[in-house]
Design an enzyme around this catalytic site. Sequence first.
Site, PDB file in Angstrom:
ATOM      1  N   SER A 149       1.200  -2.795  25.456  1.00 37.71           N
ATOM      2  CA  SER A 149       2.126  -2.282  24.447  1.00 37.71           C
ATOM      3  C   SER A 149       2.928  -3.429  23.863  1.00 37.71           C
ATOM      4  CB  SER A 149       3.090  -1.267  25.085  1.00 37.71           C
ATOM      5  OG  SER A 149       4.164  -0.971  24.215  1.00 37.71           O
ATOM      6  N   TYR A 162       9.172   0.599  31.204  1.00 33.12           N
ATOM      7  CA  TYR A 162       7.918   0.636  30.445  1.00 33.12           C
ATOM      8  C   TYR A 162       7.513  -0.780  30.045  1.00 33.12           C
ATOM      9  CZ  TYR A 162       4.483   2.099  26.956  1.00 33.12           C
ATOM     10  OH  TYR A 162       3.325   2.270  26.243  1.00 33.12           O
TER      11      TYR A 162
END
Length: 257
Positions: A149, A162
């Site tokens: 990501s 995350y």
Amino acid sequence: MTEGSLFDLTGHVAVVTGGNSGIGLGFARGLAKAGADVCVVGRNSERNEAAAIELREFGGRVLALSCDVGEEQQVIDTMDRAAAELGRIDSCFVNAGVSQGFIPFVETDLAEFRRVTSLNLDAAFVTLREAAKVMLAQGEGGSLVATASLAAHQGVPRGQSYAASKAGLIAMVNSIAVELAKHGIRANSVLPGWVETPMTEGAFAWDRFRERVHPRIPVRRWGLPSDFESVAVYLASPTSAYHTGDTLLIDGGYSKF
């Protein structure tokens, strides 16, 4: 693969975790279109089967397996079953993961941090390990791919767990690439930008987010799962035989503007 068909995956077997929706389904769709046999792995059996029905239209074999990638034994059993029923594993796309709750950093407890990292990093480790075992036993090389990501490189408010999980994932894949290269196994990460998927629905529904982010994308649109079809085919095919230890940025130019 015949001459002139660099991206023909006939006879190739691919496993895609989180392959029943979003980017994972984009990966699976591209692989199936290129002729690969695909194993779709996900927790939701209904979505798994819906994805399998769609993928079978492209003519290859499709296996849908329910698995909680957070449970090590389930991952081991699933990978063994995929290899047994489809005959082999040539590529594995680790796409299953979770997002972080929108919680301020100082209010995030360790349990929440570990919930995210255990699924995005620990489960990816187990999945990649088990796929690599199959490939090593086959002795014919293979391709390992993990979905990272932009959060791994850019600061994300209220997204520390995350971001940490995705940065760790990239580092792990790079180390796998170096260790397994001598066996013909390559390992790469795919780093998506802002893509319309079930995981991003909450952010995309926020007017302020859309107003701020969309103008920063040079191609002037959100990413789509279909944008990852050709990426999967390239990384699975022998065409990428000399491409390993890399992070493929697919963000419409967002990070450059």
